[in-house]
Design a protein around this motif. Structure first.
Motif, mmCIF file in Angstrom:
data_model
loop_
_atom_site.group_PDB
_atom_site.id
_atom_site.type_symbol
_atom_site.label_atom_id
_atom_site.label_comp_id
_atom_site.label_asym_id
_atom_site.label_seq_id
_atom_site.Cartn_x
_atom_site.Cartn_y
_atom_site.Cartn_z
ATOM 1 N N ASP A 154 -8.940 17.571 -51.000
ATOM 2 C CA ASP A 154 -8.674 17.968 -49.631
ATOM 3 C C ASP A 154 -7.481 17.198 -49.057
ATOM 4 O OD1 ASP A 154 -8.665 18.704 -47.065
ATOM 5 O OD2 ASP A 154 -10.671 17.994 -46.560
ATOM 6 N N PRO A 155 -6.298 17.815 -49.058
ATOM 7 C CA PRO A 155 -5.124 17.094 -48.577
ATOM 8 C C PRO A 155 -5.207 16.805 -47.086
ATOM 9 C CG PRO A 155 -4.574 19.392 -48.940
ATOM 10 C CD PRO A 155 -5.972 19.187 -49.449
ATOM 11 N N TYR A 156 -6.110 17.514 -46.386
ATOM 12 C CA TYR A 156 -6.197 17.334 -44.946
ATOM 13 C C TYR A 156 -6.831 16.001 -44.574
ATOM 14 C CZ TYR A 156 -4.868 22.169 -44.868
ATOM 15 O OH TYR A 156 -4.182 23.329 -45.050
ATOM 16 N N SER A 157 -7.763 15.520 -45.412
ATOM 17 C CA SER A 157 -8.414 14.268 -45.047
ATOM 18 C C SER A 157 -7.952 13.099 -45.909
ATOM 19 C CB SER A 157 -9.940 14.428 -45.128
ATOM 20 O OG SER A 157 -10.292 14.889 -46.405
ATOM 21 N N ALA A 158 -7.122 13.349 -46.932
ATOM 22 C CA ALA A 158 -6.745 12.267 -47.836
ATOM 23 C C ALA A 158 -5.571 11.446 -47.304
ATOM 24 C CB ALA A 158 -6.416 12.822 -49.221
ATOM 25 N N LEU A 159 -4.851 11.957 -46.314
ATOM 26 C CA LEU A 159 -3.733 11.196 -45.754
ATOM 27 C C LEU A 159 -4.144 10.568 -44.432
ATOM 28 C CD1 LEU A 159 -0.829 13.738 -46.407
ATOM 29 C CD2 LEU A 159 -1.127 11.535 -47.535
ATOM 30 N N ASN A 160 -3.635 9.381 -44.189
ATOM 31 C CA ASN A 160 -3.899 8.709 -42.919
ATOM 32 C C ASN A 160 -3.032 9.342 -41.825
ATOM 33 O OD1 ASN A 160 -3.973 6.961 -40.732
ATOM 34 N ND2 ASN A 160 -4.166 5.139 -42.023
ATOM 35 N N PRO A 161 -3.669 9.906 -40.792
ATOM 36 C CA PRO A 161 -2.889 10.630 -39.791
ATOM 37 C C PRO A 161 -1.959 9.732 -38.972
ATOM 38 C CG PRO A 161 -5.177 10.457 -39.112
ATOM 39 C CD PRO A 161 -5.104 9.933 -40.522
ATOM 40 N N ARG A 162 -2.200 8.412 -39.009
ATOM 41 C CA ARG A 162 -1.409 7.523 -38.144
ATOM 42 C C ARG A 162 -0.245 6.864 -38.864
ATOM 43 N NH1 ARG A 162 -5.334 3.910 -34.700
ATOM 44 N NH2 ARG A 162 -3.326 3.352 -33.851
ATOM 45 N N SER A 166 0.355 15.310 -39.699
ATOM 46 C CA SER A 166 0.006 16.456 -38.845
ATOM 47 C C SER A 166 1.163 17.449 -38.721
ATOM 48 C CB SER A 166 -0.414 15.971 -37.465
ATOM 49 O OG SER A 166 0.648 15.277 -36.864
ATOM 50 N N GLU A 167 2.363 17.000 -39.057
ATOM 51 C CA GLU A 167 3.506 17.906 -38.952
ATOM 52 C C GLU A 167 3.680 18.755 -40.204
ATOM 53 O OE1 GLU A 167 7.060 15.871 -37.097
ATOM 54 O OE2 GLU A 167 5.813 14.129 -37.466
ATOM 55 N N LEU A 168 2.834 18.519 -41.198
ATOM 56 C CA LEU A 168 2.991 19.223 -42.473
ATOM 57 C C LEU A 168 1.891 20.255 -42.676
ATOM 58 C CD1 LEU A 168 3.640 16.159 -44.828
ATOM 59 C CD2 LEU A 168 5.335 17.567 -43.689
ATOM 60 N N SER A 169 2.205 21.301 -43.436
ATOM 61 C CA SER A 169 1.183 22.291 -43.799
ATOM 62 C C SER A 169 0.352 21.752 -44.967
ATOM 63 C CB SER A 169 1.867 23.580 -44.231
ATOM 64 O OG SER A 169 2.528 23.365 -45.457
ATOM 65 N N GLY A 170 -0.718 22.449 -45.316
ATOM 66 C CA GLY A 170 -1.603 22.015 -46.398
ATOM 67 C C GLY A 170 -0.874 21.820 -47.723
ATOM 68 N N GLY A 171 -0.025 22.766 -48.060
ATOM 69 C CA GLY A 171 0.714 22.685 -49.320
ATOM 70 C C GLY A 171 1.659 21.494 -49.338
ATOM 71 N N MET A 172 2.311 21.238 -48.192
ATOM 72 C CA MET A 172 3.234 20.098 -48.108
ATOM 73 C C MET A 172 2.472 18.787 -48.189
ATOM 74 S SD MET A 172 5.576 21.785 -45.180
ATOM 75 C CE MET A 172 6.831 20.584 -44.815
ATOM 76 N N LYS A 173 1.297 18.735 -47.532
ATOM 77 C CA LYS A 173 0.474 17.529 -47.608
ATOM 78 C C LYS A 173 0.114 17.243 -49.061
ATOM 79 C CE LYS A 173 -1.932 17.516 -43.163
ATOM 80 N NZ LYS A 173 -2.290 18.778 -42.584
ATOM 81 N N GLN A 174 -0.270 18.307 -49.796
ATOM 82 C CA GLN A 174 -0.655 18.103 -51.189
ATOM 83 C C GLN A 174 0.538 17.587 -51.997
ATOM 84 O OE1 GLN A 174 -3.101 17.175 -52.795
ATOM 85 N NE2 GLN A 174 -4.400 18.949 -53.021
ATOM 86 N N ARG A 175 1.742 18.033 -51.675
ATOM 87 C CA ARG A 175 2.932 17.506 -52.355
ATOM 88 C C ARG A 175 3.113 16.014 -52.070
ATOM 89 N NH1 ARG A 175 6.503 21.678 -54.124
ATOM 90 N NH2 ARG A 175 5.712 23.647 -53.343
ATOM 91 N N VAL A 176 2.887 15.622 -50.809
ATOM 92 C CA VAL A 176 3.014 14.208 -50.449
ATOM 93 C C VAL A 176 1.991 13.381 -51.241
ATOM 94 C CG1 VAL A 176 2.681 12.531 -48.574
ATOM 95 C CG2 VAL A 176 3.969 14.630 -48.163
ATOM 96 N N LEU A 177 0.760 13.913 -51.333
ATOM 97 C CA LEU A 177 -0.277 13.201 -52.088
ATOM 98 C C LEU A 177 0.096 13.058 -53.553
ATOM 99 C CD1 LEU A 177 -3.736 14.550 -50.951
ATOM 100 C CD2 LEU A 177 -2.851 12.250 -50.728
ATOM 101 N N ILE A 178 0.657 14.124 -54.100
ATOM 102 C CA ILE A 178 1.055 14.079 -55.505
ATOM 103 C C ILE A 178 2.171 13.045 -55.676
ATOM 104 C CG2 ILE A 178 2.131 15.398 -57.380
ATOM 105 C CD1 ILE A 178 0.592 17.855 -56.339
ATOM 106 N N ALA A 179 3.106 13.022 -54.735
ATOM 107 C CA ALA A 179 4.199 12.040 -54.797
ATOM 108 C C ALA A 179 3.631 10.622 -54.821
ATOM 109 C CB ALA A 179 5.141 12.223 -53.607
ATOM 110 N N SER A 180 2.660 10.359 -53.951
ATOM 111 C CA SER A 180 2.123 9.008 -53.895
ATOM 112 C C SER A 180 1.283 8.692 -55.136
ATOM 113 C CB SER A 180 1.334 8.796 -52.597
ATOM 114 O OG SER A 180 -0.021 8.647 -52.838
ATOM 115 N N ALA A 181 0.751 9.730 -55.782
ATOM 116 C CA ALA A 181 -0.036 9.506 -56.999
ATOM 117 C C ALA A 181 0.853 9.205 -58.205
ATOM 118 C CB ALA A 181 -0.922 10.721 -57.293
ATOM 119 N N ILE A 182 2.052 9.771 -58.243
ATOM 120 C CA ILE A 182 2.873 9.576 -59.445
ATOM 121 C C ILE A 182 3.936 8.496 -59.274
ATOM 122 C CG2 ILE A 182 2.551 11.936 -60.289
ATOM 123 C CD1 ILE A 182 5.440 12.490 -59.292
#
Lengths: 319, 317
Positions: free
Chosen positions: A92-100, A147-163
């Motif tokens: 769930d990319p919506y809850s995996a990133l810290n909104p602040r 919050s400024e990103l869509s779900g797909g973009m959030k998932q990209r950010v998560l992937i970036a931080s994972a790799i």
């Protein structure tokens, strides 16, 4: 890259004990994608988390014979660094990133936490990785809030931080379940490209046989905390050995069965409140024999890369 | 036309939000024939659920007409509509939240029977048994509470509730998307059987494209509040003509080793429907975009037996 022998997990709840994982073996070969498939509650996520030592709640009891990661035994004194050697992409990319926190910081955080480089180098690397996951303007995303990103973009950010730490093993837990089909296609393409380019070893947890057909090399089918079948993807899709695997593949609606009633597996999944004696699928199996209820079936090899925990596979009535 | 059960004529729904007006449904026209299953597909925010909610009057349209058996139901008052509520029922996506956790199965199914006075009070238990049998549940479950059931069983209870008032039309809003595949196939079979047995008409909203293909006779593809293409299921899946339909269908991961297709990966994201988009709503992501697409919105037109909304290039259509 990763080998796990005889892993078990139990959850001791106030009124009951749930046997979530019951002695499974897992292996993720280097540079390959291993898919862990099963329906809700089969223990696929729990297995991955437990193998990584990420399950340490008071109520969980985890035991294993041996875990080997990157050629070394894992024990209490030696554990792979989570977030560095092993990274996780959540469902769930919506809850995996810290909104602040700004996206850029969240991407480079693993580098700072593990003291891999200083802030300046981390920033440079974060911008590189953001470009790598398909952002055309990494500098802009770096300064944006989730919050400024869509779900797909959030998932990209998560992937970036994972790799970003160039992990040896990437665990992806249902990485596209929360996304729309066309965005899912983008993210699957991205994961496939990164996996190939970086020769990542990956453990993919999913229930979607379509995604597995697309990106997995090896497959492990789980049911009620046990492995029922494992092997090379091609072999399993073309020649599924276990009655459960065959059922799973047959109950998916597709072109060929359009005008027919869909195949169904009788009964439903029950939680295990005691260690299973026989085959865990026996209560729902059409081919179940008396012996299936008494002892856990041994591994039967279909070919070099494909094994099934079912005695009825070899020369069985279903061919 | 005589075989039309529901006709939708140019309906629009605008939701007002602090960030601006959201045009959730932007001029949709379609008809649902008696006895057919119409599938409505599209991604989040395409307005597919809103269309179903407008038809079943869970939300009221901003403009446009909805005809049920030829009668404009948008003009009916609550009282006049009450009789029609029995004809049109809904099965929701999430059976966990659709059932009141504090009421037994008997209470849950008795409620619509009492409200609409379907059977006399002393026959209610018998009627509940009949409904439970119809959806494949044993009569003994009557006294149980929702938490004692699995997701698939809860969905069966929801279906029994919807059927209790003898509807002719069911709006199925993602009826199987919260269920595992092995449970999904059972519910789909049940819905197919009930449709035959009770001569029902379905509107199915789902994002699982294979689910829609399995039970729909015709399919409408929505994007940003508009229907982009509508046609017979098999023709549409085998030969998608609108560039968005092509991309959508090719994006769906097929669980089949032999059915690997070339995937069309669309660039970018779905634009927000608060910004008024000039021209075709799909032009920001369309691989075949031309000048005219940016300037002028295409009308939906009949082309080769299929309604399509596209200026159409040689490549695309």
């Amino acid at each position: 890259m990763l080998r796990v022998h005889n892993l078990s997990v139990q959850f001791a709840l106030p009124h009951k004990t749930v046997y979530a994982v019951n002695g499974i073996d897992l292996a993720v070969p280097e540079g390959k994608v291993t898919a862990l498939i099963g329906e809700s509650g089969c223990g696929k996520s729990v297995s991955a988390l437990a193998a990584m030592g990420l399950l340490d709640g008071e109520e969980s009891r985890v035991s294993w014979d041996r875990i080997v990661f990157d050629g070394k035994d894992v024990d209490d004194t030696h554990r792979p660094a989570y977030g560095k050697d092993i990274s996780l992409i959540y469902q769930d990319p919506y809850s995996a990133l810290n909104p602040r926190l700004k996206c850029g910081y969240q991407v480079m955080e693993p580098l700072l936490i593990h003291g891999i480089c200083d802030r300046r180098a981390a920033r440079k690397r974060a911008l590189e990785v953001l470009g790598d996951v398909g952002f055309s303007d990494p500098g802009r995303v770096y300064n944006m809030y989730p919050s400024e990103l869509s779900g797909g973009m959030k998932q990209r950010v998560l992937i970036a931080s994972a790799i970003i730490t160039r992990p040896k093993l990437l665990i992806a837990d249902e990485p596209t379940t929360a996304l729309d089909v066309t965005i899912q296609a983008q993210i699957l393409d991205l994961i496939k490209r990164l996996q190939r380019e970086h020769r990542l070893s990956m453990l993919l947890i999913t229930h979607d046989m379509g995604i597995v057909a697309d990106i997995a090399d090896e497959i492990v089918i789980m049911y009620l905390g046990r492995v029922l079948e494992r092997g090379a993807k091609e072999s399993i899709y073309r020649n599924p050995g276990h009655p459960y695997t065959r059922g799973l593949l047959r109950c998916i609606p597709r072109k060929q069965n359009k005008d027919r009633a869909l195949f169904t597996i009788k009964g439903h999944v029950e939680q295990l409140m005691s260690a299973p004696a026989g085959c865990v699928f026996a209560p729902r199996c059409e081919l179940c024999r008396e012996s299936c209820r008494q002892t856990h079936p041994a591994l039967v090899s279909i070919n070099e890369h494909h094994g099934v925990y079912c005695p009825l596979t070899e020369g069985g009535p279903h061919g | 036309m005589a075989d039309t059960l529901i006709g939708v004529k140019n309906i629009k729904k605008v939701f007002c939000s602090p960030k601006g007006d959201v045009r959730a449904v932007d001029g949709v026209s379609l008809r649902i024939r008696r006895g057919e299953t119409l599938g409505l597909v599209g991604e989040s925010g395409s307005g597919k659920s809103t269309v179903g909610r407008l038809i079943t009057r869970l939300v009221r349209p901003t403009s446009g007409k909805i005809l049920y058996c030829g009668r404009d139901i948008t003009r009916l008052g609550e009282r006049q509509f009450r009789d029609l509520r029995k004809d049109m029922q809904i099965v929701f996506q999430n059976p966990n939240t659709a059932l009141d956790p504090k009421r037994s199965v008997r209470d849950l199914i008795a409620e619509p029977l009492l409200i609409h006075r379907i059977v006399p009070r002393h026959e209610i238990d018998r009627e509940i048994c009949r409904l439970l049998t119809m959806v494949g549940l044993p009569q003994a479950v009557m006294t149980k509470m929702p938490r004692e059931f699995s997701g698939g069983e809860k969905q069966r209870i929801c279906i029994a509730r919807a059927l209790s008032v003898g509807p002719r039309f069911l709006f199925l809003d993602e009826p199987v998307s919260s269920l595992d595949v092995s449970v999904q196939s059972k519910i789909l079979n049940l819905l197919e059987d009930l449709k035959q047995e009770l001569s029902l008409t379905y509107l199915l909203v789902a994002h699982g494209l294979n689910v829609v293909r399995h039970i729909s006779d015709r399919v409408a593809v929505m994007y940003l509040g508009q229907i982009q293409e509508i046609g017979d299921t098999e023709e549409l899946y085998e030969d998608p003509r609108h560039p968005y339909t092509q991309a959508l269908i090719s994006s769906f991961p097929e669980p089949d080793m032999d059915a690997r297709r070339k995937r069309i990966v669309l660039a970018g994201e779905i634009p927000s429907n608060t910004d008024g988009i000039q021209g075709c709503v799909f032009h920001t992501r369309c691989p075949y975009v031309r000048d005219i697409c940016r300037r002028q919105a295409p009308e939906i037109k009949m082309r080769g037996g299929r309604m399509i909304r596209c200026h159409g290039t040689g490549d695309a259509i």
